[in-house]
Design an enzyme around this catalytic site. Structure first.
Site, PDB file in Angstrom:
ATOM      1  N   HIS A 156       8.882   5.535  -4.068  1.00 51.29           N
ATOM      2  CA  HIS A 156       7.715   4.741  -3.707  1.00 51.29           C
ATOM      3  C   HIS A 156       6.983   4.344  -4.980  1.00 51.29           C
ATOM      4  O   HIS A 156       6.973   5.069  -5.960  1.00 51.29           O
ATOM      5  CB  HIS A 156       6.788   5.490  -2.739  1.00 51.29           C
ATOM      6  CG  HIS A 156       6.404   6.859  -3.183  1.00 51.29           C
ATOM      7  ND1 HIS A 156       7.289   7.926  -3.174  1.00 51.29           N
ATOM      8  CD2 HIS A 156       5.238   7.345  -3.662  1.00 51.29           C
ATOM      9  CE1 HIS A 156       6.668   9.010  -3.621  1.00 51.29           C
ATOM     10  NE2 HIS A 156       5.433   8.681  -3.925  1.00 51.29           N
ATOM     11  N   HIS A 184       3.478   3.346  -6.709  1.00 50.59           N
ATOM     12  CA  HIS A 184       2.019   3.445  -6.605  1.00 50.59           C
ATOM     13  C   HIS A 184       1.397   2.188  -7.209  1.00 50.59           C
ATOM     14  O   HIS A 184       1.708   1.828  -8.352  1.00 50.59           O
ATOM     15  CB  HIS A 184       1.493   4.652  -7.383  1.00 50.59           C
ATOM     16  CG  HIS A 184       1.919   5.971  -6.848  1.00 50.59           C
ATOM     17  ND1 HIS A 184       1.102   6.756  -6.065  1.00 50.59           N
ATOM     18  CD2 HIS A 184       3.072   6.659  -6.998  1.00 50.59           C
ATOM     19  CE1 HIS A 184       1.737   7.875  -5.753  1.00 50.59           C
ATOM     20  NE2 HIS A 184       2.936   7.846  -6.317  1.00 50.59           N
ATOM     21  N   ASN A 197       6.882   7.814  -9.958  1.00 50.29           N
ATOM     22  CA  ASN A 197       7.142   9.181 -10.405  1.00 50.29           C
ATOM     23  C   ASN A 197       8.601   9.457 -10.077  1.00 50.29           C
ATOM     24  O   ASN A 197       9.017   9.295  -8.928  1.00 50.29           O
ATOM     25  CB  ASN A 197       6.247  10.179  -9.672  1.00 50.29           C
ATOM     26  CG  ASN A 197       4.793  10.043 -10.063  1.00 50.29           C
ATOM     27  OD1 ASN A 197       4.475   9.808 -11.219  1.00 50.29           O
ATOM     28  ND2 ASN A 197       3.903  10.185  -9.110  1.00 50.29           N
ATOM     29  N   ARG A 225      -1.820   2.520   2.539  1.00 49.44           N
ATOM     30  CA  ARG A 225      -2.852   3.113   1.698  1.00 49.44           C
ATOM     31  C   ARG A 225      -2.559   4.602   1.544  1.00 49.44           C
ATOM     32  O   ARG A 225      -2.198   5.273   2.508  1.00 49.44           O
ATOM     33  CB  ARG A 225      -4.230   2.915   2.304  1.00 49.44           C
ATOM     34  CG  ARG A 225      -4.621   1.462   2.321  1.00 49.44           C
ATOM     35  CD  ARG A 225      -6.103   1.241   2.459  1.00 49.44           C
ATOM     36  NE  ARG A 225      -6.333  -0.175   2.646  1.00 49.44           N
ATOM     37  CZ  ARG A 225      -6.367  -1.085   1.681  1.00 49.44           C
ATOM     38  NH1 ARG A 225      -6.205  -0.699   0.428  1.00 49.44           N
ATOM     39  NH2 ARG A 225      -6.552  -2.357   1.938  1.00 49.44           N
ATOM     40  N   ASP A 226      -2.697   5.101   0.321  1.00 49.49           N
ATOM     41  CA  ASP A 226      -2.485   6.517   0.051  1.00 49.49           C
ATOM     42  C   ASP A 226      -3.584   7.335   0.724  1.00 49.49           C
ATOM     43  O   ASP A 226      -4.753   6.951   0.672  1.00 49.49           O
ATOM     44  CB  ASP A 226      -2.486   6.762  -1.460  1.00 49.49           C
ATOM     45  CG  ASP A 226      -1.931   8.111  -1.835  1.00 49.49           C
ATOM     46  OD1 ASP A 226      -2.542   9.132  -1.455  1.00 49.49           O
ATOM     47  OD2 ASP A 226      -0.884   8.158  -2.500  1.00 49.49           O
ATOM     48  N   ILE A 227      -3.224   8.441   1.361  1.00 51.56           N
ATOM     49  CA  ILE A 227      -4.225   9.267   2.044  1.00 51.56           C
ATOM     50  C   ILE A 227      -5.029  10.123   1.068  1.00 51.56           C
ATOM     51  O   ILE A 227      -6.042  10.705   1.452  1.00 51.56           O
ATOM     52  CB  ILE A 227      -3.593  10.154   3.146  1.00 51.56           C
ATOM     53  CG1 ILE A 227      -2.570  11.132   2.554  1.00 51.56           C
ATOM     54  CG2 ILE A 227      -2.983   9.299   4.243  1.00 51.56           C
ATOM     55  CD1 ILE A 227      -2.099  12.182   3.534  1.00 51.56           C
TER      56      ILE A 227
END
Length: 121
Positions: A102, A104, A89, A31-33
């Protein structure tokens, strides 16, 4: 960036804690912080490639595996049917800030168009 400074390698090596939602021998998903949507998961190859272009040239099968894993997570999170966004990205002008490729996975709400500015990461 040296491997000792690589945030994702440090997470993979369990030097830094993360909320892991999936892991196999080639990929980890966390999970993205700093989530940009109710569901914001990063799918990360365990082997470092600088960006999506480098990964595609070196290991197209791993690139496909990352997309498959992202879809499986979208199903687990209950967002597959309503819709989700997959985003790489690639390099600085696209908003890439961690130079370990990575993917998203974003969803859980209306995400709008693509003109709202870059998703950092």
């Amino acid at each position: 960036m040296s491997d000792s400074d690589n945030l994702f390698l440090r997470i993979i090596d369990r030097e830094i804690p993360a909320d892991i939602v999936f892991e196999n021998e080639r990929v980890i998903a966390i999970r993205d912080i700093n989530p940009q949507a109710p569901t914001h998961v990063l799918v990360i190859p365990k082997k470092r490639y600088r960006n999506a272009a480098e990964l595609a040239a070196a290991d197209a099968q791993l690139l496909g595996e990352m997309v498959t894993v992202a879809h499986q997570i979208a199903e687990q999170e209950g967002i597959a049917e309503s819709g989700y966004r997959l985003l790489f990205n690639t390099n600085q002008d696209a908003g890439q800030t961690i130079f370990h490729v990575h993917l998203h996975l974003l969803g859980g709400e209306w995400l709008g168009g693509l003109t709202g500015g870059p998703i950092k990461g």
